[in-house]
Structure formats: structure tokens, C-alpha cells
Design a protein around this motif. Structure first.
Motif: not given
Length: 201
Positions: A4, A99, A173, A196
Motif C-alpha cells: 500500500d 476490512s 487497501h 485488503d
């Protein structure tokens, strides 16, 4: 580079341009109540059969109040592991906060569960758009179809498996937005969820 940490400039190359959600040239049929539909075209055998299929179970309705279409659940169905299910009847804001973890390159399908309570709904459609760091990286539209009222939940599963993104640039993400609407521009539900993409489960 950590997961990320991909620069937004690199993601811009993957950006999906926004487009009209309507199908060009498609005109929604006029809204007609259930009794009128049942009485129409009684001499057309194929249409009578279609209406019988569409209205099968309509005599045993369950009205929970609220809108005509109740969107109940979204399932992410994997080829080789248990589904992940998102309850769409409770606090929708919690779906974005918690998530989901998905392994890169995994094959999956989306399945939406809903219930039509009182009247036939025509042209149900399911839209999904996905962003990463504010950049829209995916956009899909699915024609779900027309459904009559039933006591039981009805389901729509996307026909083909899709592959989760993979590779260093793909890990990170994401936020997806779902919208379930019909030909009459009624939006039955809009919601967001986050996930994710990771190297492993």
C-alpha cells in the motif's frame, strides 16, 4: 516498498473513467400494478407462462414493511474456500470499517440476496465501483433482471469468476461501493465495504 505504499501517480495508470450507468437506447417499461399484469395478454401462451414463472410464489407474500425490495446480503464466493458474507440489513457503516482480507490472484464471484415484497420489480441492476487511494480502479454493471414478490429470498450470482488483482502494485487497501437499483431509478440500497489485497490469506 511496503504494501500500500504505491504512489497515487502509478495508480492513475489503472484508473477507470466514469461512465453513464444507463444502457444506451434502453427505455424502461411503464410501471403497472400486479393485478393488471396478471390480466394482460391472457391469449398469449408464452407470455402467460413467463408471468406464471415470474409470479410463482406471489400468492404467499411476506410484507416486512419498508421498501418493496429488501437487499439482505452480499457474499464474496471463492473457488476454493468458504464464502465471506456481508449482512446488508444492519449498520452499513461497519462494513467499511472492518476490512476483508483477500489473497492476490484469488478467483471469486459476487452473490447478492434480496427479497421482493409486494409488486413486480423490473430491470434490477447491480453496480460496483472500486477505488484505491481515491483512484477508481474498477467499475462493473450487472443486469439482475425482473422479479415478482416472494416470501423467500432470491439470489443473483455473477456468471463468471473474476480474478483479484495481483502483484506488488495491486497489494493494498481498497473501498468498493455497491448500488442496487431498478428501471424506475429506485435505489434500493447503496453501501460501501473495504478489503485488503494481500500476498496470502
Amino acid at each position: 516498498m511496503a504494501e500500500d505504499d504505491v504512489p497515487v501517480e502509478d495508480l492513475k495508470a489503472l484508473e477507470v473513467k466514469a461512465g453513464d450507468e444507463d444502457t444506451p437506447g434502453y427505455k424502461a417499461p411503464a410501471k403497472v400494478d400486479l393485478k393488471t399484469i396478471q390480466a394482460l395478454d391472457a391469449d398469449d401462451e408464452s407470455l402467460v407462462k413467463y408471468k406464471q414463472d415470474l409470479l410463482k410464489g406471489a400468492e404467499d407474500q411476506l410484507d416486512e414493511g419498508g421498501p418493496n425490495v429488501l437487499v439482505k446480503k452480499l457474499a464474496i464466493c471463492f473457488e476454493d474456500r468458504d464464502n465471506i458474507e456481508l449482512d446488508l440489513t444492519g449498520d452499513l457503516s461497519a462494513l467499511k470499517k472492518k476490512s476483508i482480507r483477500i489473497k492476490e490472484g484469488t478467483l471469486y464471484k459476487l452473490k447478492i440476496s434480496f427479497r421482493v415484497q409486494r409488486e413486480i420489480v423490473s430491470g434490477l441492476r447491480f453496480f460496483v465501483s472500486t477505488t484505491r487511494k481515491g483512484v477508481k480502479v474498477d467499475k462493473s454493471s450487472y443486469m439482475v433482471g425482473s422479479y415478482g414478490p416472494k416470501k423467500d429470498e432470491q439470489h443473483f450470482t455473477i456468471a463468471n469468476f473474476e480474478e483479484a488483482p495481483k502483484g506488488m502494485i495491486a497489494r493494498g487497501h481498497y473501498v468498493s461501493k455497491g448500488k442496487f437499483c431498478d428501471d424506475d431509478k429506485n435505489v434500493h440500497l447503496e453501501w460501501e465495504w473495504s478489503f485488503d489485497i494481500t500476498k496470502d490469506w
